[in-house]
Every structure is written in structure tokens, then in C-alpha cells.
Write an enzyme that holds these catalytic residues in place. Structure first.
Site, PDB file in Angstrom:
ATOM      1  CE  LYS A 186      -0.553   4.047  12.907  1.00 36.46           C
ATOM      2  NZ  LYS A 186       0.224   4.735  11.884  1.00 36.46           N
ATOM      3  CE  LYS A 224      -2.916   0.748   3.588  1.00 39.90           C
ATOM      4  NZ  LYS A 224      -2.744   2.095   4.160  1.00 39.90           N
ATOM      5  CB  SER A 225       3.769   2.302   2.042  1.00 43.88           C
ATOM      6  OG  SER A 225       3.163   2.167   3.296  1.00 43.88           O
ATOM      7  N   GLY A 241      -4.985   8.015   5.350  1.00 45.10           N
ATOM      8  CA  GLY A 241      -4.083   8.943   6.022  1.00 45.10           C
ATOM      9  C   GLY A 241      -2.855   9.220   5.170  1.00 45.10           C
ATOM     10  CG  ASP A 286       0.170  -0.156   9.496  1.00 40.54           C
ATOM     11  OD1 ASP A 286      -0.196   0.654  10.361  1.00 40.54           O
ATOM     12  OD2 ASP A 286       0.523   0.182   8.347  1.00 40.54           O
TER      13      ASP A 286
END
Ligand code: S3P
Length: 425
Positions: free
Chosen positions: A339, A19-20, A91, A312
Site C-alpha cells: 500500500k 475516494k473510490s 494507486g 484500508d
């Protein structure tokens, strides 16, 4: 959605893209000159929010089954969006895009869903403001919606109170547009995908210990990017294989960047049988296959510099700790409270509902392992990592587990339940 105890999990699985890294590839591609070709892009709702924001700023992005093609507009080529930029639940989108928007020549507003509108933005508003950015919380509560007016920026050396890759990346991206060197020092090293990838795009980024530095850029250049599998998504299958007797899973092509691999180190400390195979480097990012076999686990302590490398994964680590012998202590993890949900509270409440012996602390939790879990009613709080962690807990719980709003896994792993089902034997 209902879940039940499971027999062994067996076979091979390739989890979706990181994802990052997916977010960053679209963002950097958008402000680069030329086309960026991304394979393995995560088609989760968060990363699609990033695509939609950049499309609104004039970037042509083709999302095809083979690759995502970002036709970059150069460092100064974004155009003012005609409507509010919607970051959804993300975020990463909100905070990283703010760094880019701070250095533009137009104004815009960005917002997101109910969860995003509660998450702290002061952590980026403060350093970006010090750089000269005009960034205002519309409701004056240090949360989104944020109104940003692009301004001339100057370089700063920012000492962040939190180890956050989103904060660090936001500042570094603003640093591309600044009039001098920009530096960020964080209390512990957070994920460094921005530093690694920006360097390939041609930016002058350096890292030393917990300090990252960037020089203003003239131009970035489009790249070919292969996104590795997300270790955060892999963590659910790692836990499932370790927990369910008789399991053996080969998890293919997982990104094992040392700033993200805390889950592997913790599993090792807990006595897990995990073998790394076929490790390679792809554009600065290490990738490997993970062979995971059922193991009897023992408790461990998790704190300090390890925390950002597994932030996470703490919900699923807590699930593993329930099955470990001894008492697991997690400290220095207050960041979990801000979060997608308050993950200390949501993990503790839900695990208690399943019969776990677990207590909330100010900055983490204490879990007394060895008490069998039973099914229960799980509230995901629309938090994808809570839903996935408790789907894994259900595999070792006696009776029926019901997860409310289970489809929030769409945020990071749309095919999660199908993939899990396929591995059950
Ligand atoms: C992310 C950084 C982490 C992580 C989030 C993704 C990123 O957040 O929890 O899921 O892509 O930079 P923080 O930087 O707020 O710790």
C-alpha cells in the site's frame, strides 16, 4: 503535529466523499458522452490527480463548490496528453487509468510520486498485456513510470492472484475497448464500485460470485452521481468513539456497500455498540448513518474473504485491538505490504513505539490487547491512513504523541484534524 489524550467525542459528523467512488465518477464521466454531474466529490489530493490527468487528455472538468461537472468526450474522444500524466500518490488513478489508456489510439507516459514509483504494476501490466496492450515499465522494474501505447484489445478471462479492485477495474475498463467479452475472477470479492457504476453509465457488466464480466461498449452516457461518505474515513471516528469513554457520535451518510463494510462486521465481533439508521440505496450503493457509542472491546480474528472488505481499515483496527481484551490475530493481509507504505511494518513499529504488545507476521499481525498506550514519536511514512490511525491512537495514549508529516492526510481527508478537534468535549 502534536496530539494528546482526549475527553469524550460527541456530536455529528459527515465525512468527505468516498475516494473510490469519486475517482470512478470522473473517469467514467470523462469517457462517457454528455455531462456527468458529481455531488459530494472528495476534494482530496488523490482524486484531484485523477481530474488533472483527464484534463490533460482534453476533458473539460469544472470543479465548483456545488458539484464537479465532467464534460465527457465519449469512449473514443480522449486526446493525447502533451506531457506526462502525474498520478501523484494515487494507486487507483495509476491502475485504473492504465486500463483506459490501453485501448486508446495514442501513446503516453504516466508516473507518480516516490511511493507510486515503488508500488507493483506487474499486476496490471500482465493482464493488460494479455489483452494486447503495449505497456512498459520505463525503468524496467515493473513500477511506474509506465509508457502505454494504445492498441487493439481482445477479451480475456483473467484469474487474478490478488483480490484487488484496482486490478479488476483496470481490466474491466480495458474490456470496454476489447473485441469480445472480458472476465476477471478474483480469489475473494473486492470492492465492486466499478461494476455498479459502469452499469449506470450504460455498460454491459455482470457479476457472479467472484467473477465480473464486461462486453465491449459502443458508448457510455453521462450520469448524475451523489458520492456517499467514505467508510474508510468514517472508520477513524468509529474507532475514536468506541475507544474514548463517554463518547457518542452520529456519523452521517456513510457508504456501507457489503464489499466495504468489513470494519462494521469486525466492530460487531469485538462487541461494539454501533446502530445503523436511515439506510437507503442510492444508485446501487447502500448508505446509512452510524450511531457509535463507547464500548469495551474484545479481541477477534480477521482473515480470508473479510480482508478485502476492510483492507484500508486494518491500521485503525490494529489501534482498536490494543484496547481490546485478548489477542487479536490478523491474517491473509500480505497486500498491506504494497500500500502507500508497508502497512504491516508501519503499524507494528509505530504501535510498539506507543507501548503496544504487537508482533509482525508474514501476512498480518498479532496484537495482545489490554496494555495501555503512551505517547510516542510516530512516523507517518507519508501514508495518510497511518497518520489518521495514530491521531486516533493518541486519544487514548498517556502523554504527548508527535506525528511526523501529519499533513499527508490531504490525500483522502484534508479537514481530518479540524473535524476531529471539533468533536472533542
Ligand atoms: C481501491 C482499492 C484498494 C484500496 C484502495 C482503493 C479502489 O486497493 O486499498 O485504497 O478504489 O479500487 P487494491 O485494489 O490494490 O486492493
Amino acid at each position: 503535529m502534536k496530539f494528546y489524550q482526549s475527553g469524550p467525542l460527541k456530536g455529528e459528523i459527515a465525512v468527505p466523499g468516498d475516494k473510490s467512488i469519486s475517482h470512478r465518477s470522473v473517469m467514467f464521466g470523462s469517457i462517457a458522452r454528455g455531462t456527468t454531474e458529481i455531488t459530494g466529490f472528495l476534494q482530496g489530493a488523490d482524486c484531484l490527480s485523477t481530474i488533472s490527468c483527464f484534463r490533460k487528455m482534453g476533458v473539460e472538468i469544472e470543479n465548483t463548490p456545488d458539484a464537479v461537472l465532467v464534460h465527457g468526450r465519449g469512449l473514443h474522444g480522449l486526446t493525447a496528453p502533451e506531457s506526462v500524466l502525474d498520478c501523484g500518490n494515487s494507486g487507483t488513478t495509476t491502475r485504473l487509468i492504465s486500463g483506459i489508456l490501453a485501448g486508446q489510439t495514442f501513446s503516453c507516459t504516466l508516473t507518480g510520486d516516490a511511493s507510486i514509483q515503488k508500488r507493483p504494476m506487474k499486476r496490471i501490466m500482465e493482464p493488460l498485456g494479455m489483452m494486447g496492450a503495449q505497456i512498459r515499465s520505463v525503468n524496467d522494474n515493473s513500477c511506474a513510470p509506465l509508457a502505454i501505447t494504445g492498441s487493439p484489445l481482445h477479451g480475456i478471462h483473467y484469474h487474478s492472484k490478488v483480490a484487488s479492485a484496482q486490478v479488476k477495474s483496470s481490466i474491466l475498463l480495458a474490456g470496454l475497448y476489447a473485441d469480445g467479452k472480458t472476465q476477471v475472477t478474483e480469489p475473494a470479492l473486492s470492492r465492486n464500485h466499478t461494476e455498479i457504476m459502469l452499469r449506470f453509465f450504460g455498460a454491459d457488466v455482470t457479476s457472479e460470485g467472484c467473477t465480473a464480466s464486461i462486453l465491449p461498449a459502443e458508448e457510455l452516457y453521462g450520469q448524475k452521481i451523489t458520492v456517499p461518505g467514505d467508510i474508510s474515513s468514517a472508520s477513524y471516528f468509529i474507532a475514536a468513539a468506541l475507544l474514548v469513554p463517554g463518547s457518542e457520535l452520529l456519523i452521517k451518510n456513510v457508504g456501507i456497500n457489503p464489499t466495504r463494510d468489513g470494519i462494521l462486521r469486525v466492530c460487531k465481533a469485538m462487541g461494539a455498540d454501533i446502530a445503523l439508521q436511515s439506510a437507503v440505496y442510492d444508485r446501487g450503493e447502500p448508505v446509512a448513518d452510524l450511531l457509535v457509542r463507547h464500548s469495551s472491546l474484545k479481541a477477534t480474528e480477521i482473515s480470508g474473504e473479510l480482508i478485502p472488505t476492510l483492507i484500508d481499515e486494518i491500521p485503525v483496527i490494529a489501534v482498536m485491538a490494543c484496547a481490546a481484551s485478548g489477542t487479536t490475530v490478523i491474517r491473509d493481509a500480505a497486500e498491506l505490504k504494497v500500500k502507500e507504505s508497508n502497512r504491516i511494518r508501519t503499524v507494528v513499529d509505530n504501535l510498539k513505539a506507543m507501548g503496544a504488545h504487537i508482533e509482525e507476521t508474514d501476512d498480518g499481525m498479532v496484537i495482545e490487547g489490554g496494555y495501555p498506550l503512551h505517547g510516542g514519536l510516530i512516523e507517518s511514512h507519508l501514508d495518510h491512513r497511518i497518520a489518521m490511525s495514530f491521531a486516533i491512537a493518541s486519544l487514548i495514549a498517556e502523554g504527548e504523541t508527535t506525528i511526523q508529516n501529519a499533513d499527508c492526510v490531504n490525500i483522502s481527508y484534508p479537514s481530518f484534524y479540524e473535524d476531529l478537534e471539533r468533536l472533542k468535549h
